[in-house]
Motif scaffolding. Structure first.
Motif, PDB file in Angstrom:
ATOM      1  N   ILE A   9       0.785  -1.491  -0.017  1.00  0.00           N
ATOM      2  CA  ILE A   9       0.081   0.081  -0.089  1.00  0.00           C
ATOM      3  C   ILE A   9       0.935   1.233   0.062  1.00  0.00           C
ATOM      4  N   SER A  10       1.958   1.131   0.682  1.00  0.00           N
ATOM      5  CA  SER A  10       2.898   2.451   0.538  1.00  0.00           C
ATOM      6  C   SER A  10       3.414   2.598  -0.745  1.00  0.00           C
ATOM      7  N   ARG A  11       3.441   1.769  -1.686  1.00  0.00           N
ATOM      8  CA  ARG A  11       3.831   2.094  -3.165  1.00  0.00           C
ATOM      9  C   ARG A  11       2.504   2.924  -3.814  1.00  0.00           C
ATOM     10  N   ARG A  12       1.526   2.958  -3.331  1.00  0.00           N
ATOM     11  CA  ARG A  12       0.169   3.511  -3.982  1.00  0.00           C
ATOM     12  C   ARG A  12      -0.129   2.870  -5.355  1.00  0.00           C
ATOM     13  N   ASN A  39      -9.868   3.281 -16.240  1.00  0.00           N
ATOM     14  CA  ASN A  39     -10.773   2.810 -15.140  1.00  0.00           C
ATOM     15  C   ASN A  39      -9.850   2.154 -13.894  1.00  0.00           C
ATOM     16  N   ALA A  40      -9.906   2.457 -12.917  1.00  0.00           N
ATOM     17  CA  ALA A  40      -8.711   1.667 -11.888  1.00  0.00           C
ATOM     18  C   ALA A  40      -9.620   1.840 -10.307  1.00  0.00           C
ATOM     19  N   VAL A  41      -9.196   0.828  -9.654  1.00  0.00           N
ATOM     20  CA  VAL A  41      -9.393   0.849  -8.133  1.00  0.00           C
ATOM     21  C   VAL A  41      -8.127   0.728  -7.285  1.00  0.00           C
ATOM     22  N   TRP A  42      -8.575   1.242  -6.252  1.00  0.00           N
ATOM     23  CA  TRP A  42      -7.154   0.900  -5.392  1.00  0.00           C
ATOM     24  C   TRP A  42      -7.465   1.079  -3.823  1.00  0.00           C
ATOM     25  N   PHE A  43      -6.462   0.652  -3.141  1.00  0.00           N
ATOM     26  CA  PHE A  43      -6.718   1.007  -1.562  1.00  0.00           C
ATOM     27  C   PHE A  43      -5.786   1.905  -1.169  1.00  0.00           C
ATOM     28  N   ARG A  44      -6.318   2.643   0.023  1.00  0.00           N
ATOM     29  CA  ARG A  44      -5.793   3.645   0.570  1.00  0.00           C
ATOM     30  C   ARG A  44      -6.026   3.751   2.093  1.00  0.00           C
ATOM     31  N   ARG A  45      -5.168   4.426   3.014  1.00  0.00           N
ATOM     32  CA  ARG A  45      -5.597   4.532   4.282  1.00  0.00           C
ATOM     33  C   ARG A  45      -5.963   5.986   4.556  1.00  0.00           C
ATOM     34  N   ARG A  46      -7.308   6.175   5.233  1.00  0.00           N
ATOM     35  CA  ARG A  46      -7.638   7.424   5.664  1.00  0.00           C
ATOM     36  C   ARG A  46      -7.799   7.296   6.915  1.00  0.00           C
ATOM     37  N   ARG A  47      -7.192   8.271   7.634  1.00  0.00           N
ATOM     38  CA  ARG A  47      -7.218   8.302   9.277  1.00  0.00           C
ATOM     39  C   ARG A  47      -7.164   6.862   9.897  1.00  0.00           C
TER      40      ARG A  47
END
Length: 134
Positions: A9-12, A39-47
Protein backbone atom coordinates in the motif's frame (compact mmCIF):
# COMPACT_ATOMS: atom_id res chain seq x y z
CA UNK A 1 4.18 2.59 -14.84
CA UNK A 2 5.63 -0.47 -13.17
CA UNK A 3 3.75 -3.78 -12.86
CA UNK A 4 4.25 -5.45 -9.49
CA UNK A 5 3.20 -8.88 -8.31
CA UNK A 6 3.32 -8.00 -4.62
CA UNK A 7 0.88 -5.49 -3.14
CA UNK A 8 2.42 -2.79 -0.96
CA UNK A 9 0.00 0.00 0.00
CA UNK A 10 2.94 2.34 0.61
CA UNK A 11 3.70 2.27 -3.14
CA UNK A 12 0.18 3.51 -3.96
CA UNK A 13 -0.65 0.78 -6.51
CA UNK A 14 -3.67 0.61 -8.83
CA UNK A 15 -5.59 -2.28 -10.36
CA UNK A 16 -6.70 -1.35 -13.88
CA UNK A 17 -9.55 -2.38 -16.16
CA UNK A 18 -7.44 -3.06 -19.27
CA UNK A 19 -10.49 -2.76 -21.55
CA UNK A 20 -10.80 0.94 -20.61
CA UNK A 21 -7.22 2.03 -21.34
CA UNK A 22 -7.51 4.72 -24.01
CA UNK A 23 -5.48 7.66 -25.22
CA UNK A 24 -4.06 9.68 -28.02
CA UNK A 25 -0.53 10.64 -28.89
CA UNK A 26 1.34 13.14 -30.99
CA UNK A 27 4.87 13.01 -32.28
CA UNK A 28 7.60 15.57 -32.53
CA UNK A 29 11.09 15.53 -33.96
CA UNK A 30 12.72 13.93 -30.95
CA UNK A 31 9.82 12.92 -28.72
CA UNK A 32 6.24 11.73 -28.50
CA UNK A 33 3.51 12.85 -26.13
CA UNK A 34 0.64 10.78 -24.77
CA UNK A 35 -2.59 11.66 -22.99
CA UNK A 36 -5.10 9.04 -21.87
CA UNK A 37 -7.08 7.49 -19.04
CA UNK A 38 -8.46 4.24 -17.68
CA UNK A 39 -10.78 2.96 -14.97
CA UNK A 40 -8.96 1.84 -11.84
CA UNK A 41 -9.47 0.68 -8.27
CA UNK A 42 -7.09 1.11 -5.37
CA UNK A 43 -6.69 0.87 -1.61
CA UNK A 44 -5.64 3.79 0.58
CA UNK A 45 -5.52 4.56 4.27
CA UNK A 46 -7.63 7.42 5.58
CA UNK A 47 -7.21 8.33 9.22
CA UNK A 48 -5.82 4.87 9.95
CA UNK A 49 -8.64 3.02 8.16
CA UNK A 50 -8.14 1.07 4.92
CA UNK A 51 -10.57 2.18 2.22
CA UNK A 52 -11.36 0.85 -1.26
CA UNK A 53 -11.57 3.45 -4.04
CA UNK A 54 -12.88 3.40 -7.59
CA UNK A 55 -12.34 6.02 -10.25
CA UNK A 56 -10.37 7.25 -13.23
CA UNK A 57 -6.61 7.18 -13.56
CA UNK A 58 -5.10 9.85 -15.79
CA UNK A 59 -2.26 8.57 -18.00
CA UNK A 60 0.08 11.06 -19.61
CA UNK A 61 3.62 11.88 -20.60
CA UNK A 62 5.14 14.84 -22.41
CA UNK A 63 8.44 13.14 -23.18
CA UNK A 64 8.31 9.65 -24.63
CA UNK A 65 11.33 8.56 -26.64
CA UNK A 66 9.09 6.68 -29.09
CA UNK A 67 5.36 6.35 -29.86
CA UNK A 68 3.26 3.81 -27.95
CA UNK A 69 1.31 0.87 -29.38
CA UNK A 70 -2.20 2.18 -28.68
CA UNK A 71 -3.72 -1.25 -29.40
CA UNK A 72 -1.89 -2.85 -26.47
CA UNK A 73 -3.04 -1.63 -23.00
CA UNK A 74 -0.07 -3.13 -21.17
CA UNK A 75 2.34 -1.36 -23.55
CA UNK A 76 0.67 1.93 -22.67
CA UNK A 77 0.76 1.20 -18.93
CA UNK A 78 4.40 0.09 -19.11
CA UNK A 79 5.48 3.44 -20.58
CA UNK A 80 7.17 6.15 -18.54
CA UNK A 81 3.92 7.88 -17.53
CA UNK A 82 3.43 10.68 -15.03
CA UNK A 83 1.13 9.87 -12.12
CA UNK A 84 1.81 12.69 -9.71
CA UNK A 85 -1.89 13.46 -9.25
CA UNK A 86 -3.07 9.89 -8.58
CA UNK A 87 -6.57 8.68 -9.37
CA UNK A 88 -9.74 10.76 -9.52
CA UNK A 89 -11.97 9.06 -6.97
CA UNK A 90 -15.61 8.60 -7.95
CA UNK A 91 -16.53 6.31 -5.06
CA UNK A 92 -14.96 5.17 -1.80
CA UNK A 93 -15.99 2.50 0.72
CA UNK A 94 -14.55 2.18 4.24
CA UNK A 95 -16.60 -0.82 5.37
CA UNK A 96 -19.27 1.35 7.03
CA UNK A 97 -20.05 4.24 4.73
CA UNK A 98 -19.86 5.17 1.07
CA UNK A 99 -18.54 8.47 -0.26
CA UNK A 100 -19.26 9.70 -3.78
CA UNK A 101 -21.27 12.30 -5.65
CA UNK A 102 -23.07 9.93 -8.02
CA UNK A 103 -26.61 8.69 -8.62
CA UNK A 104 -28.02 5.93 -6.45
CA UNK A 105 -27.72 3.51 -9.39
CA UNK A 106 -24.02 4.35 -9.82
CA UNK A 107 -23.48 4.02 -6.06
CA UNK A 108 -24.93 0.50 -6.17
CA UNK A 109 -22.63 -0.36 -9.10
CA UNK A 110 -19.62 1.01 -7.20
CA UNK A 111 -20.49 -0.89 -4.03
CA UNK A 112 -20.81 -4.12 -6.04
CA UNK A 113 -17.06 -3.72 -6.71
CA UNK A 114 -15.87 -1.94 -3.55
CA UNK A 115 -17.51 -4.07 -0.84
CA UNK A 116 -15.98 -7.40 -1.92
CA UNK A 117 -12.73 -5.60 -2.77
CA UNK A 118 -12.34 -4.30 0.78
CA UNK A 119 -13.42 -7.65 2.23
CA UNK A 120 -10.66 -9.38 0.24
CA UNK A 121 -7.92 -6.81 0.94
CA UNK A 122 -5.24 -6.76 -0.53
CA UNK A 123 -6.39 -8.81 -3.51
CA UNK A 124 -7.31 -7.01 -6.74
CA UNK A 125 -10.94 -7.57 -7.72
CA UNK A 126 -11.62 -10.19 -10.37
CA UNK A 127 -11.39 -8.68 -13.84
CA UNK A 128 -8.97 -5.94 -12.78
CA UNK A 129 -5.26 -6.15 -13.62
CA UNK A 130 -3.18 -5.29 -10.56
CA UNK A 131 -0.92 -4.03 -9.31
CA UNK A 132 0.47 -1.03 -11.24
CA UNK A 133 2.34 1.92 -9.74
CA UNK A 134 3.96 5.07 -11.02
Amino acid sequence: MIREDKFLISRRPYAVDLDTVTGRQAGGIDRATFSGACNAVWFRRRRGVTVACLGTLKLWSHYLSEPLDLDEPTAILSADLDGRYGGDTEGRWDGKSYWGNVTLEQQEQHLAVLEPMLANFPTAPEGWDGWWRF
